[in-house]
Design an enzyme around this catalytic site. Structure first.
Site, PDB file in Angstrom:
ATOM      1  N   GLY A  46       0.808  -1.292   0.373  1.00  8.56           N
ATOM      2  CA  GLY A  46      -0.052  -0.009  -0.428  1.00  8.56           C
ATOM      3  C   GLY A  46       1.486   1.554   0.055  1.00  8.56           C
ATOM      4  N   GLN A  51       3.344   9.821   1.192  1.00 12.02           N
ATOM      5  CA  GLN A  51       4.326   8.858   1.063  1.00 12.02           C
ATOM      6  C   GLN A  51       5.045   9.717   0.287  1.00 12.02           C
ATOM      7  OE1 GLN A  51       2.404   5.412   2.549  1.00 12.02           O
ATOM      8  NE2 GLN A  51       4.428   5.172   2.677  1.00 12.02           N
ATOM      9  N   CYS A  95       5.990   0.035   7.297  1.00 14.69           N
ATOM     10  CA  CYS A  95       5.464   1.127   6.430  1.00 14.69           C
ATOM     11  C   CYS A  95       6.519   1.055   5.420  1.00 14.69           C
ATOM     12  CB  CYS A  95       5.596   1.874   7.505  1.00 14.69           C
ATOM     13  SG  CYS A  95       4.523   3.855   6.433  1.00 14.69           S
ATOM     14  N   LEU A  96       6.338   1.551   4.506  1.00 12.66           N
ATOM     15  CA  LEU A  96       7.576   1.976   3.189  1.00 12.66           C
ATOM     16  C   LEU A  96       7.864   3.638   4.265  1.00 12.66           C
ATOM     17  CD1 LEU A  96       5.778   1.642   0.234  1.00 12.66           C
ATOM     18  CD2 LEU A  96       7.611   0.141   1.213  1.00 12.66           C
ATOM     19  N   HIS A 137      -4.142   1.468   7.310  1.00 13.31           N
ATOM     20  CA  HIS A 137      -3.171   1.948   7.780  1.00 13.31           C
ATOM     21  C   HIS A 137      -2.862   3.214   6.635  1.00 13.31           C
ATOM     22  CE1 HIS A 137       1.410   1.473   8.525  1.00 13.31           C
ATOM     23  NE2 HIS A 137       0.648   2.255   6.663  1.00 13.31           N
ATOM     24  N   GLU A 138      -2.991   2.929   5.475  1.00  9.44           N
ATOM     25  CA  GLU A 138      -3.484   3.541   3.904  1.00  9.44           C
ATOM     26  C   GLU A 138      -4.125   4.710   4.889  1.00  9.44           C
ATOM     27  OE1 GLU A 138      -0.435   2.973   2.655  1.00  9.44           O
ATOM     28  OE2 GLU A 138      -0.246   1.479   2.755  1.00  9.44           O
ATOM     29  N   HIS A 141      -2.822   7.098   7.010  1.00 12.10           N
ATOM     30  CA  HIS A 141      -1.560   8.196   6.318  1.00 12.10           C
ATOM     31  C   HIS A 141      -2.115   9.537   5.762  1.00 12.10           C
ATOM     32  CE1 HIS A 141       2.486   6.085   5.855  1.00 12.10           C
ATOM     33  NE2 HIS A 141       1.846   5.511   5.685  1.00 12.10           N
TER      34      HIS A 141
HETATM   35 NI    NI Z   1       2.343   3.295   5.585  1.00  7.93          NI
END
Ligand code: NI
Length: 170
Positions: A46, A51, A95-96, A137-138, A141
């Site tokens: 995701g 991000q 998380c990226l 999660h997304e 963000h």
């Molecule tokens: Ni994330």
């Protein structure tokens, strides 16, 4: 191919509530494609627009790398989440924007999401388990919330300490 730069923990854009999308045009559709390419390149399941430095309510998901029976890839614009019941699950999450760190996070097991697709067509999703977790999660963000905000203060302090040390060491 356009691989966008992924912003890391400490970057202010990750902490700003993102603005709703108002124009469903080719620019949006191109940006969504770039988000998918960036997510796959980073081997994530995701990615949310903040991000990649764009403070707009846009997210893409494809959980099939972690769940082969997962749904087809989806791009959600202006999503909102509701919780049909109180059932929760604790599972490890990463998380990226915080590469190399993961923690157990408690999330709702089941969610309902209302959004529109990149052409402006309304869509509704119901999800359970990993997909529900990824959606939460997304969408977090888009509100400037990171998974580390959902772990205990002690674990968060330890993670941040290790993160800063890792950043200093490059
Ligand atoms: Ni994330």
């Amino acid at each position: 191919m356009a691989i966008l730069d992924i912003r890391l923990l400490g970057d202010e854009v990750l902490r700003v509530p993102a603005a709703p999308v108002e124009a469903f045009d080719e620019e949006l559709q191109g940006f969504v494609e770039h988000m998918f390419e960036t997510m796959y390149h980073a081997e994530g399941i995701g990615l949310a627009a903040p991000q990649v430095g764009v403070s707009k309510r846009i997210t893409v998901l494809d959980i099939r790398a972690s769940d082969e029976n997962g749904p087809q890839p989806v791009a959600l614009i202006n999503p909102s989440v509701t919780f049909p019941d109180d059932e929760t699950e604790r599972a490890t999450e990463g998380c990226l924007s915080i590469p190399g760190f993961d923690e157990v996070v408690e999330r709702a097991w089941r969610v309902r999401v209302d959004a529109v697709d990149p052409t402006g067509t309304p869509l509704q999703l119901e999800a359970e388990g990993l997909f529900a977790r990824a959606l939460q999660h997304e969408i977090d963000h888009l509100d400037g919330i990171l998974f580390i905000d959902r772990i205990s203060p002690l674990k968060r302090r330890m993670l941040l300490k290790k993160w800063r040390k890792a950043q200093e060491e490059g």
